[in-house]
Design an enzyme around this catalytic site. Structure first.
Site, short mmCIF file in Angstrom:
data_model
loop_
_atom_site.label_atom_id
_atom_site.label_comp_id
_atom_site.label_asym_id
_atom_site.label_seq_id
_atom_site.Cartn_x
_atom_site.Cartn_y
_atom_site.Cartn_z
N GLY A 49 -55.42 12.44 13.82
CA GLY A 49 -56.52 11.46 14.46
C GLY A 49 -56.47 10.23 13.68
O GLY A 49 -56.03 10.06 12.52
N HIS A 50 -56.83 9.13 14.26
CA HIS A 50 -56.90 8.00 13.56
C HIS A 50 -57.89 7.87 12.49
O HIS A 50 -59.13 8.43 12.52
CB HIS A 50 -57.30 6.76 14.57
CG HIS A 50 -58.61 6.72 15.33
ND1 HIS A 50 -59.15 5.92 16.40
CD2 HIS A 50 -59.39 7.83 15.71
CE1 HIS A 50 -59.85 6.32 16.88
NE2 HIS A 50 -60.25 7.54 16.58
#
Lengths: 338, 338, 338
Positions: free
Chosen positions: C236-237
């Site tokens: 994920g970011h």
């Protein structure tokens, strides 16, 4: 338009009603219109049978009296539906030949019966069988073999030296033959172990979109005849999957695991590495397998959802099981003294 | 450079300080420099507010006194951040027209306002709306419809007859409309059930990279307006996802499951097939759903990580719960006799 | 053909037997033929050592007496195998230059030592190092930097402004730099938060097929030097993965989580967002991490598979743990009164 007589002949069923009645296509019992045919297999949908507008319904003997219109009676209505739907929905015609935008290595022979779509890459020493379809955007790296009638729908990547059997269907985003996860720890740093095995896919296999099948480290990764893989499955290096085994979406299989024939693995299950599952094993969804399974049968794990408040309490109690066991032991001591 | 006055007007906020102060870009409270703007929404980061070097901070009323420089006061600082960041980071300009390397079928009309990138394939009977962007390497198979302002970033595959609404964003590696996992067991061999339904994606949907959405078996797979899907999600055939539902990464949804509106599904959750979740259901990460959920609320499953030694012990005790229950029963008998 | 002397020199081992003996390739102990070399590292396979047909075997001191033919004695036979297999299997020669079908933006400089395959897209402002290999079908969006000796095997997508270090290997289907899952709820509708951070991948990283690594929201997503990622991992970011950490297939990592150095994460594990794992954490397969881990060590969760009938019973008992605890409490009361 297909007459019920023609459909019945194809699925070895018996028409009850007008054998000359013609239908255009399949639909569910609830949505079907008069020029459509439907079927009943899951008894959950039996309630929709008597009210269906379908012009004809494929059913087993026991439900034929409930069919309001024409019926085709068969032994196995789900298999009959599969066959009839295949009859009514022939594969879309595909243009033969090699699209101008495809890049094909000089030493590759493309059979006249094959179709090579736009933006395809076929590297040297690739061998293609009759009627092979390589859809748009597929990449076939060097020395792959693809047997007759196999179709790569679009955007499939085969790394070098992958062998695919006959009548295989591979959906978009699939990657076959990428390096397996082989690393060795050399004084704190990970060094790569060359992955020099290949991948062998049997006949009549279907592989769902974005599934990945790694090449073997030394020996091959092997997918048996008739295996059906759903989407986003990860097959580690040197895995062997036996004939006619079916695997639902999002399953992860670590390396060197051997799965028997006629197994059925539910979605999201995870299998550790270096395990062996005998023929006929079934796993329900999200099951976690950490040991070999030596007896056929159905296996499960995981605790299904509950309201989060309750879940919190149960997790706490789970962690207190040790204390609870101690308390019971203490009670047993006390009571034995009294 | 954007003045705080301009930003405040855009997000309906009030400047406390110098409305003519100009900022270049967004940054976090900790990393922001004097020419940057930041925001506070997660109170976990409140401790960084008074020391921030940011030239301006977007905050709610209650924190404005802690802001060391200029502030923009708003009702919902997270929404305001989203809007202001969109203002400060306009979409990169995209070249209109069709790249020379794209392969577009003859009967497809490309609007002047559309952009078709390099190495794209667009098959026959595709319909594209105004301002559509088809990024590099995308494959659009026959008869797909893509409505206005929708952007396929790169390397997206749409199989035939997929319908995409307006203002949709689809990230790389996504596959929409591949065949669902439909097979029937014909005397030990699996035969394919043709997947003749389609896929309908609503407006304002976003779909994360390498997510797969299968086409329906007979009816359509449907993704409602405003649905947001993260990466590597698997959506089985005939699934219906209600409006404004959000789903985090790595979720697997088996076929024919109906998810209501305004649901929020955590990462790695798994949903069985043929289930129904009402509107407003929330699932925490890795929850396993095997039954329909008929009440809105938050649901969970799974036991979080513990040190492996303890885990081993707890698993053993879990498997001994039956015996423990028997022991308690025995104690109850004994004590009632005394 | 490689002489044992040459191989031993490469892996710093000692030949016991004929140093001039020559081998063609590697094989497992069971399948090796006389002109092949094998190795023993996993003691599970010790039983195959004395019967192997391999012309030579790489072993540690303690097993040398069991080798029926020639041996090369080393300290760490697995690392030695990795090095020797690399020697015997040099990377396939790759044609330098830019394939005619590749679309490369005008302002991109392609080093003479680089290879750009067919159907590739390289957008403007991309910077490529020496000896870079961009395999067929890869899409490199604007302003990416790829350092020396890095290889993108095929069909890899790098979104804009992604930075990749030296000696990195990226397998097919990988997507790096797509937008993270950033949304804000604006009165019932989800609005997008621009993802304006980037992705920085270190040196000597390997990334398995169909893995996705999102770009950061404001700051960068960072993958440290020497990290090895298997297939179908979701990062994920704003995630940070420390140096030399290895992650097996199908792991999901939610946003803003920081993973330390030298961690080892088993397949199918799930990590929540905004967590922190210190250096040296190991997670076994399918572990669910919902809280930060501040001590190095091995962690686990999940209850392994059991026969489904038993599973049903255990799930029921799990849900009755509360009642069981109450019954024990009741017993304790009763017994204290007696």
């Amino acid at each position: 338009m297909w007459s019920l007589a023609k459909i019945a002949a194809h699925i070895k069923g018996e028409v009850i009603g007008d054998a000359n009645f013609e239908v255009t296509s399949f639909a569910t019992l609830r949505s079907a219109q008069e020029d459509q045919i439907s079927f009943l297999s899951n008894t959950k949908y039996k309630k929709y049978l008597s009210d269906t507008d379908a012009g004809a319904v494929i059913v087993s003997e026991e439900f034929v009296d409930l069919v309001p219109n024409n019926a085709i009676v068969v032994d196995d209505s789900y298999v009959a539906y599969a066959k009839a739907a295949t009859l009514l929905n022939p594969t879309h015609t595909i243009e033969l030949g090699v699209d101008n935008s495809a890049v094909v290595a000089e030493n590759v022979n493309i059979p006249d019966s094959a179709s090579i779509g736009p933006q395809v890459v076929i590297e040297s020493d690739v061998v293609l069988g009759e009627n092979v379809v390589i859809g748009p955007g597929c990449i076939i790296q060097r020395a792959c073999h693809i047997d007759a009638n196999t179709r790569l729908i679009a955007n499939v990547t085969l790394c070098h030296d992958v062998e695919i059997g006959q009548d295989v269907i591979i959906h978009p985003g699939v990657v076959i033959g990428a390096d397996g996860f082989g690393i060795a720890n050399n004084k704190g740093r990970w060094i790569k172990i060359p992955q020099i095995g290949g991948v062998k896919i049997g006949n009549n296999v279907e592989i769902g979109s974005n599934t990945t099948i790694d090449r073997g480290a030394l020996e091959d990764t092997i997918i048996g005849n008739g295996v059906k893989l759903d989407n986003q499955i990860q097959v580690g290096h040197n895995t062997v999957i036996g004939e006619n085994t079916v695997i639902a979406g999002c399953v992860g299989i670590a390396g060197s695991t051997i799965i028997g024939k006629n197994c059925a693995i539910g979605g999201g299950a995870g299998l550790g590495g270096h395990l062996e599952l005998v023929d006929g094993v079934q796993l329900t969804g999200m099951t976690m397998v950490t040991k070999s399974i030596s007896e056929p049968g159905v296996y499960s794990s995981g605790i299904p959802a509950e309201p989060t408040q309750l879940w919190h309490k149960n997790v706490v109690r789970y962690r207190q099981m040790s204390k609870l066991t101690d308390r019971v032991k203490e009670l047993e001591k006390l009571i034995s003294k009294k």
